[in-house]
Write an enzyme that holds these catalytic residues in place. Structure first.
Site, PDB file in Angstrom:
ATOM      1  N   LYS A  13       0.433  -0.778  -0.415  1.00 52.50           N
ATOM      2  CA  LYS A  13      -0.292  -0.183  -0.312  1.00 52.50           C
ATOM      3  C   LYS A  13       0.940   1.509   0.019  1.00 52.50           C
ATOM      4  CE  LYS A  13      -3.631  -2.177   2.176  1.00 52.50           C
ATOM      5  NZ  LYS A  13      -2.974  -3.560   3.017  1.00 52.50           N
TER       6      LYS A  13
HETATM    7  O1  LIG Z   1      -8.675  -3.229   1.878  1.00 54.26           O
HETATM    8  C1  LIG Z   1      -8.004  -4.194   2.400  1.00 54.26           C
HETATM    9  C2  LIG Z   1      -6.998  -4.310   1.607  1.00 54.26           C
HETATM   10  C3  LIG Z   1      -6.033  -4.966   2.066  1.00 54.26           C
HETATM   11  N1  LIG Z   1      -5.922  -5.908   3.238  1.00 54.26           N
HETATM   12  C4  LIG Z   1      -4.914  -6.912   3.166  1.00 54.26           C
HETATM   13  O2  LIG Z   1      -5.967  -8.332   2.747  1.00 54.26           O
HETATM   14  C5  LIG Z   1      -4.850  -9.169   4.050  1.00 54.26           C
HETATM   15  C6  LIG Z   1      -6.813  -9.847   4.881  1.00 54.26           C
HETATM   16  O3  LIG Z   1      -6.302 -11.155   5.621  1.00 54.26           O
HETATM   17  P1  LIG Z   1      -7.631 -11.421   6.479  1.00 54.26           P
HETATM   18  O4  LIG Z   1      -6.121 -12.294   7.638  1.00 54.26           O
HETATM   19  O5  LIG Z   1      -7.432 -12.559   5.202  1.00 54.26           O
HETATM   20  O6  LIG Z   1      -8.768 -11.196   6.854  1.00 54.26           O
HETATM   21  C7  LIG Z   1      -4.311  -8.847   5.179  1.00 54.26           C
HETATM   22  O7  LIG Z   1      -2.882  -9.166   4.963  1.00 54.26           O
HETATM   23  C8  LIG Z   1      -4.869  -6.765   4.815  1.00 54.26           C
HETATM   24  O8  LIG Z   1      -3.928  -6.465   5.383  1.00 54.26           O
HETATM   25  C9  LIG Z   1      -7.343  -5.697   3.592  1.00 54.26           C
HETATM   26  O9  LIG Z   1      -7.815  -6.831   4.888  1.00 54.26           O
HETATM   27  N2  LIG Z   1      -8.510  -5.043   3.223  1.00 54.26           N
END
Ligand SMILES: O=c1ccn([C@@H]2O[C@H](COP(=O)(O)O)[C@@H](O)[C@H]2O)c(=O)[nH]1
Length: 288
Positions: A97
């Site tokens: 990001k």
């Molecule tokens: O909008 C967003 C952007 C990035 N993320 C990232 O994706 C994963 C989600 O992890 P989970 O454990 O599957 O919930 C994590 O790295 C976030 O920083 C997001 O969730 N939402």
């Protein structure tokens, strides 16, 4: 060497279901005092094991930079080794990001594209087009721009009305980068594959973004630990050809007792739900 989009399309079109992206977010106990060399080896082993257990079903891997920086310099060196370990035919999308003034963005580009060697990155759009240009001018990469993020707080900023277009900001971002991508095609200019990040927790916004930009690739986090609904996500976000979505799942796989089984279960669930939706769409088309 194959580009991000070549790798992604090959994986997505050749893997049944073809939407699951495995998030590599190794949660560490930041209070644990293990000897650094042991901690580093442990971090690496965990990531490698995850890749070995899930690679059959993954169309992409998404390591999140934060989870490696949390282990300091050792963590960054593990991230590099993990990126090198990911099979070459599976695209690696670094969730970092980033985005800064142009000259600083160039430094991010060098770190992520050249040093880590990832196929794609996530960037935030808030510093404008010139902050993203350094990333998208590399034609072999994938650049996913935050449009509507999956967290609750995203409503606060990403729904404000844009002064010129009167669109909610997340949709204004989608339109802006759609126009940039289309203009490049019209002018014969090559750019990276530009994609968007739209949380699976926001099916209404996902539907709007899909309508705005019918063929864009959308990275849609939120399934699993964030409890997004799979049916609504697919219904809102799938392209007409049944592709166009990348569904990253991190904790939903890594925090399962058996990551291999979890990936398999997600894969089957995604595939079945997708078939159900495609059949519904087909039935509706013929009923008209
Ligand atoms: O909008 C967003 C952007 C990035 N993320 C990232 O994706 C994963 C989600 O992890 P989970 O454990 O599957 O919930 C994590 O790295 C976030 O920083 C997001 O969730 N939402």
């Amino acid at each position: 060497m194959a580009s991000f989009i070549e790798k992604l399309e090959k994986r997505a079109y050749n893997t049944p279901g073809g939407l699951l992206c495995v998030g590599i977010d190794p949660h560490i106990d930041t209070h644990m005092h293990t000897r650094p060399s042991e901690a580093q080896q442990d971090l690496y082993n965990r990531c490698v094991q995850l890749i070995q257990q899930t690679h059959t079903h993954a169309i992409a891997y998404k390591p999140n930079l934060a989870f490696f920086m949390a282990s300091g310099l050792d963590g960054l060196s593990v991230l590099k080794k993990v990126c090198d370990y990911i099979p070459n035919d599976i695209p690696t999308l670094l969730d970092c990001k980033c985005g800064d003034i142009g000259s600083s963005s160039e430094m991010y580009v060098h770190s992520y594209y050249n040093i880590l060697g990832v196929d794609g990155v996530t960037v935030h759009p808030y510093m404008g087009e010139d902050s993203i240009k350094p990333f998208i001018k590399h034609t072999n990469k994938g650049v996913f721009i935050l449009s509507k993020t999956s967290n609750m707080g995203s409503n606060m900023s990403q729904h404000t009305t844009h002064a010129h277009t009167q669109l909610p900001l997340y949709l204004h971002i989608a339109r802006t980068y759609k126009n940039i991508a289309q203009k490049a095609i019209e002018e014969g200019e090559q750019l990276a594959c530009i994609g968007l990040v739209v949380g699976a927790t926001a099916p209404h916004e996902l539907k709007n973004v899909r309508k705005e930009w019918p063929n864009v690739w959308i990275l849609s986090p939120g399934l699993g630990a964030q409890q997004a609904d799979l049916y609504s996500t697919l219904k809102a976000g799938l392209r007409e050809d049944g592709h166009g979505l990348i569904l990253p799942i991190s904790r939903g796989i890594t925090q399962h007792q058996d990551a291999r089984k979890a990936a398999e279960e997600w894969h089957t669930l995604i595939n079945n739900t997708k078939q159900e939706i495609l059949q519904e769409t087909c039935a509706q088309t013929y009923a008209i």
